[in-house]
Design an enzyme around this catalytic site. Sequence first.
Site, PDB file in Angstrom:
ATOM      1  N   ARG A  58      -7.539  -0.278  -7.168  1.00 33.32           N
ATOM      2  CA  ARG A  58      -8.052   0.377  -6.971  1.00 33.32           C
ATOM      3  C   ARG A  58      -7.393   2.014  -7.055  1.00 33.32           C
ATOM      4  NH1 ARG A  58      -4.289   0.977  -0.773  1.00 33.32           N
ATOM      5  NH2 ARG A  58      -6.274   2.374   0.133  1.00 33.32           N
TER       6      ARG A  58
ATOM      7  N   ASN B 185      -5.440  12.378   0.236  1.00 32.36           N
ATOM      8  CA  ASN B 185      -4.641  11.077   1.160  1.00 32.36           C
ATOM      9  C   ASN B 185      -5.743  10.754   2.140  1.00 32.36           C
ATOM     10  OD1 ASN B 185      -1.816  10.490   1.705  1.00 32.36           O
ATOM     11  ND2 ASN B 185      -2.259  11.756   3.753  1.00 32.36           N
TER      12      ASN B 185
ATOM     13  N   ASP C  13      -1.986  10.718  -2.742  1.00 33.68           N
ATOM     14  CA  ASP C  13      -2.088   9.606  -3.112  1.00 33.68           C
ATOM     15  C   ASP C  13      -2.809  10.619  -4.746  1.00 33.68           C
ATOM     16  OD1 ASP C  13      -2.844   8.490  -1.010  1.00 33.68           O
ATOM     17  OD2 ASP C  13      -2.654   6.807  -1.878  1.00 33.68           O
TER      18      ASP C  13
ATOM     19  N   GLN D  74      -2.991   2.995   9.726  1.00 32.44           N
ATOM     20  CA  GLN D  74      -1.596   3.049   9.643  1.00 32.44           C
ATOM     21  C   GLN D  74      -0.984   2.865   9.810  1.00 32.44           C
ATOM     22  OE1 GLN D  74      -4.365   3.410   7.570  1.00 32.44           O
ATOM     23  NE2 GLN D  74      -4.149   2.421   5.567  1.00 32.44           N
TER      24      GLN D  74
ATOM     25  N   ARG E  39       0.756  -1.434   0.219  1.00 31.56           N
ATOM     26  CA  ARG E  39      -0.219   0.006  -0.103  1.00 31.56           C
ATOM     27  C   ARG E  39       0.918   1.611  -0.225  1.00 31.56           C
ATOM     28  NH1 ARG E  39       1.415   2.021   4.439  1.00 31.56           N
ATOM     29  NH2 ARG E  39       0.914   4.109   3.820  1.00 31.56           N
ATOM     30  N   GLY E  40       0.419   2.559  -0.196  1.00 27.36           N
ATOM     31  CA  GLY E  40       1.026   3.449  -0.067  1.00 27.36           C
ATOM     32  C   GLY E  40       1.223   4.122  -1.827  1.00 27.36           C
ATOM     33  N   ALA E  41       1.137   5.568  -1.845  1.00 25.86           N
ATOM     34  CA  ALA E  41       0.628   5.583  -3.258  1.00 25.86           C
ATOM     35  C   ALA E  41       2.095   4.944  -4.207  1.00 25.86           C
ATOM     36  CB  ALA E  41       0.535   7.240  -3.529  1.00 25.86           C
TER      37      ALA E  41
HETATM   38  O1  MRU Z   1      -5.220   3.520   2.227  1.00 29.11           O
HETATM   39  P1  MRU Z   1      -3.299   3.681   2.285  1.00 29.11           P
HETATM   40  O2  MRU Z   1      -2.257   3.216   3.121  1.00 29.11           O
HETATM   41  O3  MRU Z   1      -3.005   3.119   0.751  1.00 29.11           O
HETATM   42  O4  MRU Z   1      -3.376   5.087   2.380  1.00 29.11           O
HETATM   43  C1  MRU Z   1      -1.592   5.785   2.136  1.00 29.11           C
HETATM   44  C2  MRU Z   1      -2.153   7.284   2.326  1.00 29.11           C
HETATM   45  O5  MRU Z   1      -2.978   7.908   2.281  1.00 29.11           O
HETATM   46  C3  MRU Z   1      -0.493   7.428   2.323  1.00 29.11           C
HETATM   47  O6  MRU Z   1      -0.262   9.094   2.490  1.00 29.11           O
HETATM   48  C4  MRU Z   1      -0.256   7.932   0.643  1.00 29.11           C
HETATM   49  O7  MRU Z   1      -0.556   6.922  -0.262  1.00 29.11           O
HETATM   50  C5  MRU Z   1       1.203   9.058   0.546  1.00 29.11           C
HETATM   51  S1  MRU Z   1       2.271   7.456   0.489  1.00 29.11           S
HETATM   52  C6  MRU Z   1       3.757   7.758   0.569  1.00 29.11           C
END
Ligand code: MRU
Length: 348
Positions: free
Chosen positions: A89, A247, A237, A196, A46-48
């Site tokens: 997603r 985000n 994101d 998270q 996960r995470g962009a």
């Molecule tokens: O649902 P997630 O855990 O994938 O959400 C992640 C976030 O919102 C992060 O802040 C975002 O992806 C930036 S990661 C460098």
Amino acid sequence: MIIKTIQWANNAVKIIDQTRLPAEFRHVYIRDLKCLWHAIKTLQVRGAPALGAAAGLGVYLGIKDCKARNFAGFSRQLDGVIRYLGSSRPTARNLFWGLERMASVAAINRGKSVSQIKKILFAEAMEIIEEDRRACRKLGGYGSALIKNGDTVLTVCNAGILATIDYGTALGVLYRAQEKRKRFKVFACETRPLLQGARLTTWELKQKGIDVTLICDNMAATLMRQGKIDKVIAGADRIAANGDTANKIGTYSLAVLARYHGIPFYIAAPASTFDARMKSGEDIVIEQRPAAEVTRGFFKKPIAPANVAVYNPAFDVTDHALISAIITDRGIIRPPYRQQIKKALKPL
Ligand code: MRU
């Protein structure tokens, strides 16, 4: 401990299973596309920026055994793989940025043999990984200049190593500040419903020896009123052309609170998170997630009647007017965002 969020190893996509953290640090080898889709959907990865890497490696995983003899057959399979991964997603730009990049590299090389194109796509997936590593380091360098000795920084969700290839975005700023021997503290919002912040950010910061205190999401306002927060830094994101930023859900409320209390609010993200096609945050598709994440929480114990109505958007959009600056690998972007984003993100 070396944290490698996502990599290619033993002919598979190797990830840290983030749903097991912090109780267990375990790697998973993903050998087929359905499992990768599932890993993305369930936030094992996960995470962009990490999703950008998953796009590159996922495309290779999906085509590496393709039996097509000509480009037309290969391209049909490739399109299917890209559409499938893209259905996992919707919000993180990096996932689609990675998929589009793989598609265009294949198209440019259409004159080559299928086996050559496969090799080129593998190299491209590796390049996406290396680029993210470099981008986060650069971004961390620029952002660390904003951290002053004695600062206390509030962050949300996890925008660290676990959300990228290495180093992180919002947390990368802090890692670089630490390398520069700056003294600072961090408050991490737990980040309901999937925690998270509690599970990943505090774990990661502790691995790095950074002074971190966990708070429930609803405590941020009190901390700000008490003068305990000097700046807020969050990841992103997807960032629209006007700077509106999607985000993790809860980011927008922190931005509103920060404005009320006169605290700078920063977004940190690499160029791959920007989406010039989105004029404003209104165009960004916000992922809706299952009700059970709210009624049963991360640990899957009933905390609300199972049949209660639930609204569970995974992300929110922070209006650009609330963002003090956007920290990127191309430098720190300040308002007016539409012009400055265009200027900073000009092709290199
Ligand atoms: O649902 P997630 O855990 O994938 O959400 C992640 C976030 O919102 C992060 O802040 C975002 O992806 C930036 S990661 C460098």
